[in-house]
Design a protein around this motif. Structure first.
Motif, PDB file in Angstrom:
ATOM      1  N   LEU A 119       0.618  -1.519   0.373  1.00 41.62           N
ATOM      2  CA  LEU A 119      -0.367   0.086  -0.094  1.00 41.62           C
ATOM      3  C   LEU A 119       0.711   1.079   0.258  1.00 41.62           C
ATOM      4  O   LEU A 119       1.754   1.174   0.875  1.00 41.62           O
ATOM      5  CB  LEU A 119      -1.203   0.416   1.508  1.00 41.62           C
ATOM      6  CG  LEU A 119      -2.511   0.841   1.891  1.00 41.62           C
ATOM      7  CD1 LEU A 119      -2.771   0.789   0.176  1.00 41.62           C
ATOM      8  CD2 LEU A 119      -2.989   1.421   2.719  1.00 41.62           C
ATOM      9  N   PRO A 120       0.631   2.261  -1.202  1.00 34.40           N
ATOM     10  CA  PRO A 120       1.177   3.428  -0.415  1.00 34.40           C
ATOM     11  C   PRO A 120       1.371   3.824   0.781  1.00 34.40           C
ATOM     12  O   PRO A 120       0.084   4.205   1.763  1.00 34.40           O
ATOM     13  CB  PRO A 120       0.531   4.297  -2.134  1.00 34.40           C
ATOM     14  CG  PRO A 120      -0.115   3.510  -2.232  1.00 34.40           C
ATOM     15  CD  PRO A 120      -0.616   2.407  -1.655  1.00 34.40           C
ATOM     16  N   ALA A 121       2.789   4.429   0.912  1.00 35.70           N
ATOM     17  CA  ALA A 121       2.494   4.873   2.475  1.00 35.70           C
ATOM     18  C   ALA A 121       1.412   5.928   2.448  1.00 35.70           C
ATOM     19  O   ALA A 121       1.397   6.430   3.991  1.00 35.70           O
ATOM     20  CB  ALA A 121       3.746   4.889   2.725  1.00 35.70           C
ATOM     21  N   ASN A 122       1.123   7.023   1.860  1.00 36.16           N
ATOM     22  CA  ASN A 122       0.881   8.300   1.411  1.00 36.16           C
ATOM     23  C   ASN A 122      -0.319   8.799   0.208  1.00 36.16           C
ATOM     24  O   ASN A 122       1.056   8.313  -1.134  1.00 36.16           O
ATOM     25  CB  ASN A 122       1.108   9.642   2.698  1.00 36.16           C
ATOM     26  CG  ASN A 122       2.627   9.804   2.437  1.00 36.16           C
ATOM     27  OD1 ASN A 122       2.576  10.074   1.344  1.00 36.16           O
ATOM     28  ND2 ASN A 122       3.624   9.320   3.408  1.00 36.16           N
ATOM     29  N   ASP A 123      -0.437   9.975   0.118  1.00 41.05           N
ATOM     30  CA  ASP A 123      -0.638  10.288  -1.441  1.00 41.05           C
ATOM     31  C   ASP A 123       0.078  11.564  -1.956  1.00 41.05           C
ATOM     32  O   ASP A 123       0.541  11.659  -2.642  1.00 41.05           O
ATOM     33  CB  ASP A 123      -1.760  11.166  -0.965  1.00 41.05           C
ATOM     34  CG  ASP A 123      -2.888   9.964  -0.663  1.00 41.05           C
ATOM     35  OD1 ASP A 123      -2.869   8.572  -1.048  1.00 41.05           O
ATOM     36  OD2 ASP A 123      -3.902  10.738  -0.660  1.00 41.05           O
ATOM     37  N   ARG A 124       1.584  11.361  -0.822  1.00 40.90           N
ATOM     38  CA  ARG A 124       3.116  12.505  -1.464  1.00 40.90           C
ATOM     39  C   ARG A 124       4.209  11.685  -1.383  1.00 40.90           C
ATOM     40  O   ARG A 124       5.228  12.488  -1.895  1.00 40.90           O
ATOM     41  CB  ARG A 124       3.458  13.494  -0.402  1.00 40.90           C
ATOM     42  CG  ARG A 124       1.567  14.029   0.177  1.00 40.90           C
ATOM     43  CD  ARG A 124       1.764  15.009   0.870  1.00 40.90           C
ATOM     44  NE  ARG A 124       2.141  14.677   2.281  1.00 40.90           N
ATOM     45  CZ  ARG A 124       1.662  13.892   3.078  1.00 40.90           C
ATOM     46  NH1 ARG A 124       0.146  13.888   3.064  1.00 40.90           N
ATOM     47  NH2 ARG A 124       1.473  13.686   4.311  1.00 40.90           N
ATOM     48  N   THR A 125       4.483  10.549  -1.638  1.00 34.79           N
ATOM     49  CA  THR A 125       5.550   9.242  -1.898  1.00 34.79           C
ATOM     50  C   THR A 125       5.277   8.504  -2.749  1.00 34.79           C
ATOM     51  O   THR A 125       3.927   7.437  -2.833  1.00 34.79           O
ATOM     52  CB  THR A 125       6.186   8.653  -0.587  1.00 34.79           C
ATOM     53  OG1 THR A 125       6.680   8.772  -0.954  1.00 34.79           O
ATOM     54  CG2 THR A 125       4.904   8.259   0.290  1.00 34.79           C
ATOM     55  N   THR A 126       5.865   7.704  -3.126  1.00 32.42           N
ATOM     56  CA  THR A 126       6.424   6.474  -3.834  1.00 32.42           C
ATOM     57  C   THR A 126       6.188   5.254  -2.928  1.00 32.42           C
ATOM     58  O   THR A 126       6.163   4.669  -3.561  1.00 32.42           O
ATOM     59  CB  THR A 126       7.118   6.015  -4.720  1.00 32.42           C
ATOM     60  OG1 THR A 126       8.395   6.783  -4.494  1.00 32.42           O
ATOM     61  CG2 THR A 126       6.317   8.067  -6.586  1.00 32.42           C
ATOM     62  N   GLU A 127       6.324   5.739  -1.416  1.00 34.96           N
ATOM     63  CA  GLU A 127       7.143   4.835  -1.041  1.00 34.96           C
ATOM     64  C   GLU A 127       5.794   3.396  -0.209  1.00 34.96           C
ATOM     65  O   GLU A 127       5.098   4.418  -0.622  1.00 34.96           O
ATOM     66  CB  GLU A 127       8.106   5.275   0.141  1.00 34.96           C
ATOM     67  CG  GLU A 127       9.198   6.169   0.204  1.00 34.96           C
ATOM     68  CD  GLU A 127       9.660   6.471   1.590  1.00 34.96           C
ATOM     69  OE1 GLU A 127      10.955   6.261   1.300  1.00 34.96           O
ATOM     70  OE2 GLU A 127       9.397   6.563   2.220  1.00 34.96           O
ATOM     71  N   THR A 128       6.145   2.437   0.105  1.00 37.22           N
ATOM     72  CA  THR A 128       4.976   1.437   0.355  1.00 37.22           C
ATOM     73  C   THR A 128       5.074   1.545   1.509  1.00 37.22           C
ATOM     74  O   THR A 128       6.141   2.076   2.248  1.00 37.22           O
ATOM     75  CB  THR A 128       5.517   0.269  -0.234  1.00 37.22           C
ATOM     76  OG1 THR A 128       6.776  -0.548   0.496  1.00 37.22           O
ATOM     77  CG2 THR A 128       5.518   0.118  -2.042  1.00 37.22           C
ATOM     78  N   VAL A 129       4.745   1.130   2.241  1.00 42.00           N
ATOM     79  CA  VAL A 129       3.946   1.220   4.141  1.00 42.00           C
ATOM     80  C   VAL A 129       5.120  -0.302   4.263  1.00 42.00           C
ATOM     81  O   VAL A 129       5.977   0.548   5.055  1.00 42.00           O
ATOM     82  CB  VAL A 129       2.697   0.032   4.215  1.00 42.00           C
ATOM     83  CG1 VAL A 129       2.803  -0.560   5.685  1.00 42.00           C
ATOM     84  CG2 VAL A 129       1.750   1.512   4.025  1.00 42.00           C
ATOM     85  N   ALA A 130       5.304  -1.235   3.614  1.00 45.62           N
ATOM     86  CA  ALA A 130       7.077  -1.744   3.904  1.00 45.62           C
ATOM     87  C   ALA A 130       7.928  -0.678   3.888  1.00 45.62           C
ATOM     88  O   ALA A 130       8.854  -1.237   4.992  1.00 45.62           O
ATOM     89  CB  ALA A 130       6.622  -2.622   3.040  1.00 45.62           C
ATOM     90  N   ASP A 131       8.569  -0.052   3.068  1.00 42.29           N
ATOM     91  CA  ASP A 131       9.787   0.613   3.354  1.00 42.29           C
ATOM     92  C   ASP A 131       9.559   1.483   4.321  1.00 42.29           C
ATOM     93  O   ASP A 131      10.652   1.894   4.700  1.00 42.29           O
ATOM     94  CB  ASP A 131       9.624   1.348   1.657  1.00 42.29           C
ATOM     95  CG  ASP A 131       9.785   1.175   0.136  1.00 42.29           C
ATOM     96  OD1 ASP A 131      10.170   0.237   0.682  1.00 42.29           O
ATOM     97  OD2 ASP A 131       8.767   1.288  -0.466  1.00 42.29           O
ATOM     98  N   VAL A 132       8.523   2.051   4.900  1.00 41.51           N
ATOM     99  CA  VAL A 132       7.969   3.116   5.822  1.00 41.51           C
ATOM    100  C   VAL A 132       8.633   2.340   6.568  1.00 41.51           C
ATOM    101  O   VAL A 132       9.058   2.525   7.905  1.00 41.51           O
ATOM    102  CB  VAL A 132       6.628   3.535   5.766  1.00 41.51           C
ATOM    103  CG1 VAL A 132       7.072   4.463   7.238  1.00 41.51           C
ATOM    104  CG2 VAL A 132       6.446   4.422   4.723  1.00 41.51           C
ATOM    105  N   VAL A 133       8.137   1.287   7.183  1.00 40.22           N
ATOM    106  CA  VAL A 133       8.251   0.088   8.602  1.00 40.22           C
ATOM    107  C   VAL A 133      10.070   0.033   8.140  1.00 40.22           C
ATOM    108  O   VAL A 133      10.307   0.020   9.510  1.00 40.22           O
ATOM    109  CB  VAL A 133       7.875  -1.315   7.890  1.00 40.22           C
ATOM    110  CG1 VAL A 133       8.223  -2.282   9.134  1.00 40.22           C
ATOM    111  CG2 VAL A 133       6.026  -1.244   8.341  1.00 40.22           C
ATOM    112  N   SER A 134      10.299  -0.609   7.578  1.00 37.55           N
ATOM    113  CA  SER A 134      11.652  -0.666   7.516  1.00 37.55           C
ATOM    114  C   SER A 134      12.687   0.407   7.565  1.00 37.55           C
ATOM    115  O   SER A 134      13.725   0.679   8.300  1.00 37.55           O
ATOM    116  CB  SER A 134      12.394  -1.190   5.635  1.00 37.55           C
ATOM    117  OG  SER A 134      12.277  -2.526   5.620  1.00 37.55           O
ATOM    118  N   HIS A 135      11.929   1.987   7.491  1.00 36.79           N
ATOM    119  CA  HIS A 135      13.146   3.424   7.857  1.00 36.79           C
ATOM    120  C   HIS A 135      12.130   3.868   8.985  1.00 36.79           C
ATOM    121  O   HIS A 135      13.706   3.880   9.898  1.00 36.79           O
ATOM    122  CB  HIS A 135      12.204   4.241   6.967  1.00 36.79           C
ATOM    123  CG  HIS A 135      12.725   4.414   5.545  1.00 36.79           C
ATOM    124  ND1 HIS A 135      13.524   3.936   4.852  1.00 36.79           N
ATOM    125  CD2 HIS A 135      12.075   5.066   4.791  1.00 36.79           C
ATOM    126  CE1 HIS A 135      13.667   3.855   3.899  1.00 36.79           C
ATOM    127  NE2 HIS A 135      12.959   4.989   3.177  1.00 36.79           N
TER     128      HIS A 135
END
Length: 295
Positions: A119-135
């Motif tokens: 799922l996109p992390a939010n409407d302002r980025t191409t990062e996914t939820v998985a990416d954000v969790v890793s960060h």
């Protein structure tokens, strides 16, 4: 090459990663800011993998209500200290918002975290939820895990109210037809405090009732009660079971002289008895299913 403190500070400000890790990434990238971000991202994925097996028993339950859906979400971490950080809370609340807004998820009472990874992390980025969790794992230094979520879609005439208790220890959604949002919130607060198992009697199975009767009969017999009294005691036990576990039959926490059902009818009419609820408690062993009251 020489890496200036300003470069390190700028990379830290954008990524949230520690100063020394930022400096090492910039050195490895030869001072290329974007390449350094990629390096940190890769290291974040590796850090997340290393921490994935560590126990995450703390965290938050958050709720989000939009016109088209309502969401409960539990996100876990390892310590209460991290659960109280602004970064962790912002992630949990932002993810709940994304789930509520994402129509493709539909209605689910026991959503699986795997559904959210892409799922996109939010409407302002191409990062996914998985990416954000890793960060987040790299930044906070703890395992972060999405444990479960629920998403309810309103039925005709239904509105949702939410309540979160104890700094994210318990979260409740209530869907109600009739009445106002103050009534919905009062019901959500009641559910948080009283932990009903069912919304109406119709949800209590014959097997559950028979088990209660058997326990009452055995207790009465052990106490030496005569046979003609045992069944009356069992009937009383069943009524008490209803009063303790069924939402609309519980004593209302804000006015214990009335049942929840009486308060609902007084403030919202009989149609408001068509109520459903969902309750998450942080770290509980099982997932409480949605319940719907008798109309």
């Amino acid at each position: 090459m020489e890496i200036s403190p300003k470069q390190v500070a700028e990379l830290r400000a954008e990524t949230g990663v520690g100063m020394m890790d930022c400096k090492r990434a910039l050195v490895e990238a030869g001072g290329d800011f974007e390449e350094a971000k990629k390096i940190l991202r890769k290291k974040g994925l590796a850090a997340a993998a290393r921490k994935a097996d560590r126990v995450a028993s703390e965290g938050l339950v958050v709720a989000r209500v939009l016109p088209k859906s309502a969401v409960l979400l539990e996100v876990n971490c390892e310590t209460d200290f991290v659960a109280r950080t602004a970064d962790f809370r912002a992630f949990a609340e932002g993810l709940a918002e994304q789930i509520a807004a994402h129509d493709a998820i539909g209605e689910t009472r026991a959503g699986h975290p795997e559904e959210l990874a892409a799922l996109p992390a939010n409407d302002r980025t191409t990062e996914t939820v998985a990416d954000v969790v890793s960060h987040l794992v790299a930044k906070l230094g703890e395992n972060v895990a999405i444990r479960r979520f629920a998403r309810l879609v309103p039925r005709p005439g239904e509105r949702f109210a939410s309540y979160v208790h104890g700094n994210g220890r318990i979260g409740v959604l209530v869907g109600i037809r009739g009445g106002d949002l103050d009534l919905g919130r009062d019901l959500a607060m009641h559910v948080a405090a009283s932990d009903p198992r069912f919304a109406g009697r119709s949800e209590v199975t014959p097997e559950m009732l028979e088990a209660e009767r058997e326990i009452a009969r055995a207790q009465a017999a052990q106490a030496g009660k005569p046979a003609n009294v045992v069944d009356r005691i069992a009937d009383g036990k069943v009524e008490k079971f209803y009063q303790e576990t069924v939402l609309i039959e519980q004593a209302f926490v804000k006015d214990p002289d009335k049942t929840v059902g009486q308060v609902v009818v007084e403030r919202g009419g009989k149609e408001a008895l068509d109520v459903r609820f969902l309750r998450f408690k942080l770290g509980e062993a099982g997932v409480r299913s949605e319940a719907k009251a008798d109309a």
